[in-house]
Design an enzyme around this catalytic site. Structure first.
Site, PDB file in Angstrom:
ATOM      1  N   ASP A  55      45.416   1.246  71.178  1.00  0.00           N
ATOM      2  CA  ASP A  55      46.320   0.739  71.577  1.00  0.00           C
ATOM      3  C   ASP A  55      45.775   0.513  73.324  1.00  0.00           C
ATOM      4  O   ASP A  55      47.035   0.899  73.466  1.00  0.00           O
ATOM      5  CB  ASP A  55      48.090   0.543  71.334  1.00  0.00           C
ATOM      6  CG  ASP A  55      48.287  -0.859  71.986  1.00  0.00           C
ATOM      7  OD1 ASP A  55      47.832  -2.113  72.472  1.00  0.00           O
ATOM      8  OD2 ASP A  55      49.507  -1.174  71.905  1.00  0.00           O
ATOM      9  N   ASN A  56      44.128   0.469  73.361  1.00  0.00           N
ATOM     10  CA  ASN A  56      44.257   0.849  74.708  1.00  0.00           C
ATOM     11  C   ASN A  56      43.373   0.435  75.400  1.00  0.00           C
ATOM     12  O   ASN A  56      42.208   1.020  75.865  1.00  0.00           O
ATOM     13  CB  ASN A  56      44.090   2.879  74.547  1.00  0.00           C
ATOM     14  CG  ASN A  56      45.212   3.484  74.495  1.00  0.00           C
ATOM     15  OD1 ASN A  56      45.501   3.567  73.885  1.00  0.00           O
ATOM     16  ND2 ASN A  56      45.964   4.443  75.891  1.00  0.00           N
TER      17      ASN A  56
END
Ligand code: SPV
Ligand code: MG
Length: 540
Positions: A55-56
């Site tokens: 989730d970057n």
């Protein structure tokens, strides 16, 4: 059903506490909608996880957008997209908003951090917040970019996550409100709801407030209701539920090397088809695909044993006797299928259970031993009462080439029979055959003339014979209701108990529906003896 952005606005402004469920692809979105949720959260955590990345912002925003499109197409409820930080500055946000509107996404949530973002639950206190003014420029640009007044921009405050206090959270909320935000998402990583409750008390109702109680999950929902929150997001629970189920299933299969232990615990393939809307496609095919094959159906009469084949039919009827590596019936079905005819009914009688080829409709005639072919046909017609298509009728022991079907399809007459001119061959074999007398013998001239059946009979005198009916009858769309009526009437009369199909042909002639004759020479084989079985191997 109002447009999705309007639906989302209603949830945001509703006096009730509303709920969004996380979805991360088309099928999970459908599951959420079917469960009764009025909206979906396309969370960055789960959207990235379903792609197998972090989730970057490792999945590009357009990759996320592609999945969002499937989700929007699969459902009728609004989707709030987790837009992370907006994927850049004000300029990226306005392009994002335009693209989301184009794909039918109702709203976006952007958070006041920097690109590339990190999930709030990973070292949140080290995360850097955006400058307030700069973040406000993202909000303003987004609001200016939307063309649908109902499209909503929710602004997410990460002040608590980053270790700032309530004062900073409120300061930011006020600025975002002034910049045009439609709602606030106040996020917290505490195990209790204390931060979000404190925020809500201080903030009041200046803008609707949305929460994500992933960490403070034990807080009773009534607490949120009483506090006056607008929307609760269950932000990652479908993916987490699926993950546990997938891990269990994979581990069991790896260990057991068998499907038996899991089959009853997992969704059926049929359930997948249902969620995919397979039946809608079938209906649409009915409406849009009037191909030749779809307009035609076939009935294969295969009830009798075929005692003449002796031992070969001790445990199955003749139609299931193998020639050239597959049952006679299989060859017949292939011929029909190759002509595009896939809707095929088979009338079974003797050893019905042994007639079990796939993708066929079966109709049973338990009284086959004491009734004739006409009764088998009557049962097939009763079992399938729909009209609007043409119908081929043939026997379970007659092989013919595809060419014969095409030839029978050519005339526009209501009834067409195929007649073999080479009938003398069968006399030599001493077979019982359906001989026919026609309006004209086969000749070059007859090629240009329309030839009709006059009479059919096994005992037709030699000099009246013009050929042998091969057992193939084609009934047109308009002929089918006539056929139904004549067959029903004949079958109702006990005198016709053992009537054969040639009796039906004669009745059609009597009633003025003269079957049109198409002559062929060869190209078919009636399997009546062991010699025929051998011959069939080379025919096929
Ligand atoms: C998400 O679901 O992606 C969110 C919520 O942004 S959280 O994971 O709690 O940050
Ligand atoms: Mg997120």
């Amino acid at each position: 059903m109002s447009k999705k952005s309007r639906q989302f606005r209603r949830l945001l402004g509703s006096n009730e506490l509303e709920f969004l469920i996380e979805a991360h692809n088309g099928i999970s979105a459908k599951v959420g909608e079917e469960a009764g949720f009025k909206g979906l959260w396309a969370g960055g955590l789960c959207m990235s996880a379903q792609y197998g990345v972090r989730d970057n912002n490792e999945a590009s925003w357009t990759q996320v957008l592609e999945m969002l499109e499937f989700m929007a197409d699969a459902t009728t409820i609004p989707i709030l997209m987790d837009g992370d930080t907006g994927f850049g500055n004000f300029n990226n946000v306005r392009r994002l908003v335009r693209k989301l509107e184009q794909r039918g996404i109702a709203a976006v949530c952007i958070e006041d951090k920097l690109y590339p973002k990190t999930n709030s639950f990973i070292k949140g206190d080290r995360q850097q917040l955006a400058e307030i003014d700069e973040f406000c420029s993202r909000i303003k640009a987004g609001k200016d970019a939307q063309s649908d007044d109902d499209f909503a921009i929710i602004t997410r405050i990460e002040a608590f996550i980053a270790g700032w206090g309530l004062g900073e959270a409120i300061r930011r909320a006020e600025a975002y409100h002034a910049a045009g935000a439609d709602g606030i998402l106040i996020h917290s990583a505490l195990a209790t709801a204390s931060e979000v409750l404190a925020f809500k008390r201080e903030w009041g109702d200046r803008l609707p407030v949305v929460i994500v109680p992933t960490k403070y999950y034990a807080t009773p929902t009534d607490v949120f209701r009483d506090a006056g929150f607008s929307i609760v997001i269950w932000a990652n629970h479908l993916l987490r539920a699926a993950l546990t189920a997938m891990q269990d299933c994979a581990a069991t299969l790896a260990q057991e090397q068998s499907l038996v232990p899991i089959e009853n615990d997992i969704a059926s393939v049929k359930e997948i088809f249902r969620l995919q809307g397979a039946s809608e496609l079938e209906d649409a095919e009915e409406r849009y695909l009037p191909q030749k094959g779809r307009e035609s159906r076939a009935v294969i009469l295969a009830a009798s044993r075929g005692t003449e084949l002796g031992e070969l039919t001790a445990s199955k009827p003749k139609t299931m006797v193998e020639v050239g590596g597959q049952p006679i019936l299989g060859h017949i079905v292939n011929t029909y299928n190759n002509a595009g005819i896939r809707n095929i009914s088979v009338v079974r009688g003797y050893m019905a259970d042994s007639v079990n080829l796939p993708a066929l409709r079966y109709v049973d005639n338990p009284g086959y031993a004491s009734s004739g072919e006409l009764h088998s046909l009557a049962r097939a017609l009763e079992a399938e009462s729909s009209d609007g298509h043409s119908l081929y009728v043939s026997f379970g022991d007659v092989l013919f080439r595809r060419y014969v079907l095409d030839a029978a399809a050519e005339p526009e007459d209501d009834f067409v029979i195929v007649v073999d001119t080479n009938w003398q061959g069968s006399v030599n074999l001493g077979r019982v055959a359906d001989y026919v007398s026609c309006s004209e013998a086969h000749s070059r001239r007859a090629y240009y003339h329309k030839v009709y059946l006059e009479h059919a009979d096994e005992a037709l005198a030699d000099e009246r014979r013009h050929g042998e009916w091969i057992g193939l009858l084609r009934v047109s769309k308009t002929g089918l209701p006539i056929l139904r009526q004549v067959v029903a009437e004949l079958a109702a009369d006990p005198a016709n108990k053992s009537a054969q199909l040639y009796d039906l042909l004669n009745e059609l002639v009597r009633r003025g529906h003269r079957p049109r004759v198409v002559y062929t020479t060869g190209h078919w084989l009636d399997i009546d003896s062991l010699d025929d079985v051998l011959a069939a191997s080379s025919f096929t």
